[in-house]
Design a protein around this motif. Sequence first.
Motif, PDB file in Angstrom:
ATOM      1  N   TYR A  52      22.456 -10.700  36.689  1.00 13.05           N
ATOM      2  CA  TYR A  52      22.526  -9.447  37.434  1.00 13.05           C
ATOM      3  C   TYR A  52      23.011  -9.693  38.864  1.00 13.05           C
ATOM      4  N   GLN A  53      22.557 -10.777  39.464  1.00 13.72           N
ATOM      5  CA  GLN A  53      23.026 -11.134  40.812  1.00 13.72           C
ATOM      6  C   GLN A  53      24.537 -11.287  40.827  1.00 13.72           C
ATOM      7  N   ARG A  54      25.066 -11.956  39.834  1.00  9.77           N
ATOM      8  CA  ARG A  54      26.514 -12.194  39.766  1.00  9.77           C
ATOM      9  C   ARG A  54      27.286 -10.875  39.654  1.00  9.77           C
ATOM     10  N   LEU A  55      26.794  -9.951  38.859  1.00  8.44           N
ATOM     11  CA  LEU A  55      27.454  -8.644  38.740  1.00  8.44           C
ATOM     12  C   LEU A  55      27.464  -7.908  40.080  1.00  8.44           C
ATOM     13  N   VAL A  56      26.335  -7.931  40.780  1.00  8.93           N
ATOM     14  CA  VAL A  56      26.253  -7.275  42.087  1.00  8.93           C
ATOM     15  C   VAL A  56      27.202  -7.952  43.068  1.00  8.93           C
ATOM     16  N   GLU A  57      27.262  -9.288  43.038  1.00 11.94           N
ATOM     17  CA  GLU A  57      28.161 -10.037  43.935  1.00 11.94           C
ATOM     18  C   GLU A  57      29.624  -9.675  43.692  1.00 11.94           C
ATOM     19  N   ILE A  58      30.012  -9.615  42.429  1.00  9.69           N
ATOM     20  CA  ILE A  58      31.403  -9.293  42.092  1.00  9.69           C
ATOM     21  C   ILE A  58      31.768  -7.921  42.641  1.00  9.69           C
ATOM     22  N   LEU A  59      30.872  -6.953  42.434  1.00  9.13           N
ATOM     23  CA  LEU A  59      31.157  -5.608  42.925  1.00  9.13           C
ATOM     24  C   LEU A  59      31.116  -5.544  44.453  1.00  9.13           C
ATOM     25  N   ALA A  60      30.226  -6.278  45.075  1.00  9.32           N
ATOM     26  CA  ALA A  60      30.152  -6.297  46.540  1.00  9.32           C
ATOM     27  C   ALA A  60      31.418  -6.912  47.132  1.00  9.32           C
ATOM     28  N   ASP A  61      31.962  -7.912  46.465  1.00  7.79           N
ATOM     29  CA  ASP A  61      33.196  -8.558  46.941  1.00  7.79           C
ATOM     30  C   ASP A  61      34.391  -7.613  46.875  1.00  7.79           C
ATOM     31  N   ARG A  62      34.293  -6.568  46.079  1.00  7.68           N
ATOM     32  CA  ARG A  62      35.390  -5.602  45.950  1.00  7.68           C
ATOM     33  C   ARG A  62      35.358  -4.549  47.062  1.00  7.68           C
ATOM     34  N   GLY A  63      34.384  -4.629  47.952  1.00  7.16           N
ATOM     35  CA  GLY A  63      34.328  -3.727  49.094  1.00  7.16           C
ATOM     36  C   GLY A  63      34.102  -2.274  48.752  1.00  7.16           C
ATOM     37  N   GLN A  70      35.220  -3.935  31.439  1.00  3.89           N
ATOM     38  CA  GLN A  70      36.199  -4.938  31.012  1.00  3.89           C
ATOM     39  C   GLN A  70      36.609  -5.814  32.196  1.00  3.89           C
ATOM     40  N   GLN A  71      36.838  -5.192  33.354  1.00  7.65           N
ATOM     41  CA  GLN A  71      37.187  -5.961  34.552  1.00  7.65           C
ATOM     42  C   GLN A  71      36.031  -6.884  34.942  1.00  7.65           C
ATOM     43  N   LEU A  72      34.819  -6.376  34.884  1.00  8.36           N
ATOM     44  CA  LEU A  72      33.651  -7.183  35.229  1.00  8.36           C
ATOM     45  C   LEU A  72      33.509  -8.370  34.278  1.00  8.36           C
ATOM     46  N   ALA A  73      33.687  -8.126  32.991  1.00  3.95           N
ATOM     47  CA  ALA A  73      33.593  -9.214  32.007  1.00  3.95           C
ATOM     48  C   ALA A  73      34.637 -10.280  32.308  1.00  3.95           C
ATOM     49  N   ALA A  74      35.862  -9.865  32.620  1.00  4.96           N
ATOM     50  CA  ALA A  74      36.929 -10.824  32.941  1.00  4.96           C
ATOM     51  C   ALA A  74      36.581 -11.610  34.201  1.00  4.96           C
ATOM     52  N   ASP A  75      36.054 -10.929  35.242  1.00  3.71           N
ATOM     53  CA  ASP A  75      35.681 -11.612  36.481  1.00  3.71           C
ATOM     54  C   ASP A  75      34.516 -12.579  36.280  1.00  3.71           C
ATOM     55  N   LEU A  76      33.683 -12.311  35.289  1.00  5.53           N
ATOM     56  CA  LEU A  76      32.589 -13.226  34.964  1.00  5.53           C
ATOM     57  C   LEU A  76      33.076 -14.438  34.171  1.00  5.53           C
ATOM     58  N   ALA A  82      34.678  -6.786  22.483  1.00  9.37           N
ATOM     59  CA  ALA A  82      33.681  -5.717  22.473  1.00  9.37           C
ATOM     60  C   ALA A  82      32.253  -6.215  22.717  1.00  9.37           C
ATOM     61  N   ALA A  83      31.850  -7.287  22.060  1.00  2.00           N
ATOM     62  CA  ALA A  83      30.478  -7.766  22.196  1.00  2.00           C
ATOM     63  C   ALA A  83      30.154  -8.178  23.628  1.00  2.00           C
ATOM     64  N   LYS A  84      31.070  -8.865  24.279  1.00  2.00           N
ATOM     65  CA  LYS A  84      30.849  -9.316  25.655  1.00  2.00           C
ATOM     66  C   LYS A  84      30.877  -8.142  26.628  1.00  2.00           C
ATOM     67  N   VAL A  85      31.827  -7.228  26.439  1.00  2.00           N
ATOM     68  CA  VAL A  85      31.954  -6.058  27.316  1.00  2.00           C
ATOM     69  C   VAL A  85      30.707  -5.179  27.193  1.00  2.00           C
ATOM     70  N   GLU A  86      30.188  -5.011  25.991  1.00  2.00           N
ATOM     71  CA  GLU A  86      28.980  -4.194  25.801  1.00  2.00           C
ATOM     72  C   GLU A  86      27.770  -4.842  26.452  1.00  2.00           C
ATOM     73  N   GLY A  87      27.704  -6.168  26.440  1.00  2.20           N
ATOM     74  CA  GLY A  87      26.623  -6.870  27.142  1.00  2.20           C
ATOM     75  C   GLY A  87      26.676  -6.613  28.639  1.00  2.20           C
ATOM     76  N   VAL A  88      27.878  -6.658  29.189  1.00  2.86           N
ATOM     77  CA  VAL A  88      28.070  -6.363  30.614  1.00  2.86           C
ATOM     78  C   VAL A  88      27.710  -4.897  30.877  1.00  2.86           C
ATOM     79  N   ARG A  89      28.159  -4.003  30.005  1.00  2.04           N
ATOM     80  CA  ARG A  89      27.880  -2.572  30.174  1.00  2.04           C
ATOM     81  C   ARG A  89      26.375  -2.313  30.231  1.00  2.04           C
TER      82      ARG A  89
END
Length: 119
Positions: A52-63, A70-76, A82-89
């Motif tokens: 969860y920290q990593r997801l918040v960091e990625i979005l915070a870095d986007r200003g 899908q973008q978040l999964a790729a950045d991770l 589908a399985a990975k994207v749904e996990g991120v979702r």
Amino acid sequence: MAEVLAEPAAGEKAPLAEVAAHRPARVAKAVPGSVVPAWREGFAPDLLAPDYQRLVEILADRGGEAMDCQQLAADLGLEVVAAKVEGVRSKVKRLAARGWLVEERPGMFRTVPGRAGGS
């Protein structure tokens, strides 16, 4: 032996001070698999589990720019299937439901200004 004799007899209650002294210490940082707390003033992303920290960091870095799952999964560094994207979702939906992120329109997530590194 002294500890056993000092314990209350069967059916008796221990004094409240003794019970309080034996409570486990509060965890300062989250561990994988821990519950996502609802955001409150003073909470920092390091209270979140590492995923969860990593997801918040990625979005915070986007200003403050919104991203889809899908973008978040790729950045991770995950395979964009589908399985990975749904996990991120499910994770970002949980973060949004608890006030760490905002879903500005369906499927688009960003940080909240003033929270979790949001601008």
